[in-house]
Design a protein around this motif. Structure first.
Motif, PDB file in Angstrom:
ATOM      1  N   UNK A 138       0.846  -1.190   0.000  1.00 34.69           N
ATOM      2  CA  UNK A 138       0.000   0.000   0.000  1.00 34.69           C
ATOM      3  C   UNK A 138       0.883   1.241   0.000  1.00 34.69           C
ATOM      4  N   UNK A 139       0.478   2.262  -0.754  1.00 36.50           N
ATOM      5  CA  UNK A 139       1.286   3.471  -0.844  1.00 36.50           C
ATOM      6  C   UNK A 139       0.423   4.715  -0.700  1.00 36.50           C
ATOM      7  N   UNK A 140       0.924   5.644   0.117  1.00 36.94           N
ATOM      8  CA  UNK A 140       0.324   6.973   0.227  1.00 36.94           C
ATOM      9  C   UNK A 140       1.433   7.994   0.038  1.00 36.94           C
ATOM     10  N   UNK A 141       1.109   9.025  -0.733  1.00 40.88           N
ATOM     11  CA  UNK A 141       2.092  10.075  -0.971  1.00 40.88           C
ATOM     12  C   UNK A 141       1.340  11.397  -1.052  1.00 40.88           C
ATOM     13  N   UNK A 142       1.739  12.379  -0.234  1.00 36.82           N
ATOM     14  CA  UNK A 142       0.976  13.625  -0.139  1.00 36.82           C
ATOM     15  C   UNK A 142       1.875  14.839  -0.314  1.00 36.82           C
ATOM     16  N   UNK A 143       1.367  15.812  -1.050  1.00 38.93           N
ATOM     17  CA  UNK A 143       2.008  17.114  -1.195  1.00 38.93           C
ATOM     18  C   UNK A 143       1.071  18.145  -0.585  1.00 38.93           C
ATOM     19  N   UNK A 144       1.564  18.872   0.405  1.00 42.24           N
ATOM     20  CA  UNK A 144       0.717  19.813   1.136  1.00 42.24           C
ATOM     21  C   UNK A 144       1.170  21.254   0.903  1.00 42.24           C
ATOM     22  N   UNK A 145       0.177  22.144   0.856  1.00 44.84           N
ATOM     23  CA  UNK A 145       0.441  23.583   0.665  1.00 44.84           C
ATOM     24  C   UNK A 145       1.319  23.827  -0.554  1.00 44.84           C
ATOM     25  N   UNK A 146       0.899  23.278  -1.680  1.00 50.89           N
ATOM     26  CA  UNK A 146       1.612  23.492  -2.941  1.00 50.89           C
ATOM     27  C   UNK A 146       1.097  24.778  -3.585  1.00 50.89           C
ATOM     28  N   UNK A 147       1.985  25.731  -3.782  1.00 50.27           N
ATOM     29  CA  UNK A 147       1.625  27.012  -4.382  1.00 50.27           C
ATOM     30  C   UNK A 147       2.065  27.012  -5.839  1.00 50.27           C
ATOM     31  N   UNK A 148       1.135  27.340  -6.731  1.00 57.27           N
ATOM     32  CA  UNK A 148       1.411  27.435  -8.163  1.00 57.27           C
ATOM     33  C   UNK A 148       1.056  28.850  -8.606  1.00 57.27           C
ATOM     34  N   UNK A 149       2.014  29.545  -9.194  1.00 59.22           N
ATOM     35  CA  UNK A 149       1.751  30.908  -9.624  1.00 59.22           C
ATOM     36  C   UNK A 149       2.532  31.220 -10.905  1.00 59.22           C
ATOM     37  N   UNK A 150       2.150  32.327 -11.541  1.00 54.76           N
ATOM     38  CA  UNK A 150       2.843  32.723 -12.747  1.00 54.76           C
ATOM     39  C   UNK A 150       1.979  33.600 -13.625  1.00 54.76           C
ATOM     40  N   UNK A 151       2.316  33.643 -14.904  1.00 56.52           N
ATOM     41  CA  UNK A 151       1.575  34.436 -15.877  1.00 56.52           C
ATOM     42  C   UNK A 151       1.419  33.656 -17.170  1.00 56.52           C
ATOM     43  N   UNK A 152       0.438  34.036 -17.945  1.00 62.15           N
ATOM     44  CA  UNK A 152       0.298  33.519 -19.299  1.00 62.15           C
ATOM     45  C   UNK A 152      -0.206  34.638 -20.197  1.00 62.15           C
ATOM     46  N   UNK A 153       0.187  34.586 -21.456  1.00 59.37           N
ATOM     47  CA  UNK A 153      -0.293  35.526 -22.460  1.00 59.37           C
ATOM     48  C   UNK A 153      -0.926  34.746 -23.598  1.00 59.37           C
ATOM     49  N   UNK A 154      -2.001  35.279 -24.128  1.00 61.25           N
ATOM     50  CA  UNK A 154      -2.734  34.596 -25.181  1.00 61.25           C
ATOM     51  C   UNK A 154      -3.136  35.590 -26.248  1.00 61.25           C
ATOM     52  N   UNK A 155      -3.528  35.086 -27.398  1.00 63.74           N
ATOM     53  CA  UNK A 155      -4.057  35.914 -28.478  1.00 63.74           C
ATOM     54  C   UNK A 155      -5.372  35.318 -28.931  1.00 63.74           C
ATOM     55  N   UNK A 156      -6.313  36.181 -29.290  1.00 63.09           N
ATOM     56  CA  UNK A 156      -7.631  35.757 -29.743  1.00 63.09           C
ATOM     57  C   UNK A 156      -7.953  36.489 -31.027  1.00 63.09           C
ATOM     58  N   UNK A 157      -8.042  35.725 -32.119  1.00 64.82           N
ATOM     59  CA  UNK A 157      -8.342  36.323 -33.413  1.00 64.82           C
ATOM     60  C   UNK A 157      -9.735  36.930 -33.435  1.00 64.82           C
ATOM     61  N   UNK A 158      -9.838  38.218 -33.782  1.00 65.90           N
ATOM     62  CA  UNK A 158     -11.135  38.893 -33.795  1.00 65.90           C
ATOM     63  C   UNK A 158     -12.062  38.295 -34.846  1.00 65.90           C
ATOM     64  N   UNK A 159     -11.516  38.005 -36.018  1.00 64.60           N
ATOM     65  CA  UNK A 159     -12.338  37.468 -37.111  1.00 64.60           C
ATOM     66  C   UNK A 159     -12.433  35.950 -37.027  1.00 64.60           C
ATOM     67  N   UNK A 160     -11.293  35.287 -36.905  1.00 63.03           N
ATOM     68  CA  UNK A 160     -11.279  33.819 -36.907  1.00 63.03           C
ATOM     69  C   UNK A 160     -11.776  33.235 -35.587  1.00 63.03           C
ATOM     70  N   UNK A 161     -11.571  33.972 -34.496  1.00 66.04           N
ATOM     71  CA  UNK A 161     -11.949  33.433 -33.185  1.00 66.04           C
ATOM     72  C   UNK A 161     -10.970  32.399 -32.678  1.00 66.04           C
ATOM     73  N   UNK A 162      -9.833  32.209 -33.387  1.00 65.19           N
ATOM     74  CA  UNK A 162      -8.829  31.229 -32.970  1.00 65.19           C
ATOM     75  C   UNK A 162      -8.083  31.719 -31.734  1.00 65.19           C
ATOM     76  N   UNK A 163      -7.902  30.820 -30.796  1.00 64.47           N
ATOM     77  CA  UNK A 163      -7.218  31.131 -29.552  1.00 64.47           C
ATOM     78  C   UNK A 163      -5.834  30.494 -29.565  1.00 64.47           C
ATOM     79  N   UNK A 164      -4.826  31.277 -29.187  1.00 67.77           N
ATOM     80  CA  UNK A 164      -3.459  30.774 -29.127  1.00 67.77           C
ATOM     81  C   UNK A 164      -2.807  31.201 -27.818  1.00 67.77           C
TER      82      UNK A 164
END
Length: 259
Positions: A138-164
């Motif tokens: 039997x195995x138990x494995x725990x990660x406690x108080x894991x903080x994930x942070x950062x930034x992301x940038x995206x583009x959204x085509x006005x005509x095509x509606x494509x998301x990148x």
């Protein structure tokens, strides 16, 4: 990965809704936070429209393991695998700038843990030496108080509606790691020490290699996400994420399991 794409689509749609009207970044962020809270409630049921199974917990009844790389070789099985806590997180920060298409985020996962039965043979290959780890139980494995942070940038085509996705920065810090894996090199004192070493190694590996992990995630995730976005329309993602027909969200009633 589909879950991340769905969340990104929700962010983009909320931002796109500001076209032609005064932009209120705080309002957009509040909308996205509400959407994320709704996704948390749906996670125990999964997202059938997107082909995503229940995620809280994520269960795998049986899986054969066969890994062979330059650093590690592992073979065996895991049974009754359960990953808990993916929906137990706090949104510490959510800022969205619709003008620059930039998202700044910070999440804290209180207790993400694995509970499973395993039977594995692991060969660690490093610097010309090999270490055999044979274990089952039997195995138990725990990660406690894991903080994930950062930034992301995206583009959204006005005509095509494509998301990148243009860029993705993900940083992680672990508060504590607990390892309770039976059968590593036997039982008793040796097993206890191996668990202590394993927990310490995981914590140090994550907390002392933030830059490497950030670069690795971006290099791997960026092309994968954009490849998925090429074949998925925003309308389909939004419809699939609601869990119901006609955009109406169904009440999540988690499925019952016997383990």
């Amino acid at each position: 990965m589909k879950y991340f794409v769905a969340l990104l689509a929700f962010v983009a749609v909320a931002s796109a809704g500001t076209v032609g009207v005064p932009i209120d970044n705080h309002s957009i962020a509040s909308t996205v936070v509400d959407l994320i809270e709704g996704l948390k409630e749906q996670m125990p049921c999964g997202f059938t429209g997107l082909g995503i199974p229940p995620l809280a917990p994520l269960r795998i009844d049986h899986k054969n393991i066969d890994i062979d790389t330059e650093a590690i070789k592992a073979e065996g099985t895991i049974d009754h695998f359960r990953l808990n806590g993916l929906n137990e997180f706090d949104i510490d920060e959510m800022k969205i700038n619709a003008l620059t298409s930039k998202v700044t985020y910070k999440f804290t996962f209180r207790d993400v843990n694995v509970d499973t039965q395993y039977d594995l043979k692991v060969l660690l290959k490093k610097y010309g030496f090999t270490i055999n780890l044979i274990g089952a139980g039997h195995a138990k494995f725990a990660i406690k108080d894991m903080v994930i942070w950062g930034t992301l940038k995206y583009s959204l085509g006005v005509i095509s509606g494509n998301l990148k996705l243009k860029s993705l920065e993900v940083r992680t810090h672990l508060g504590e790691v607990d390892s309770e894996i039976e059968g590593i090199l036997g039982d008793g004192t040796i097993n206890e020490k191996m668990n202590e070493y394993l927990a310490e190694a995981v914590e140090l590996a994550i907390n002392e290699n933030e830059d490497l992990i950030t670069d690795t995630i971006e290099s791997i995730a960026l092309p994968v996400v954009n490849n998925i976005l090429d074949d998925v329309s925003i309308a389909d993602v939004i419809a699939g994420g609601t869990g119901g027909e006609g955009g109406e969200k169904e009440v999540c009633i988690p499925p019952e399991f016997d383990w």
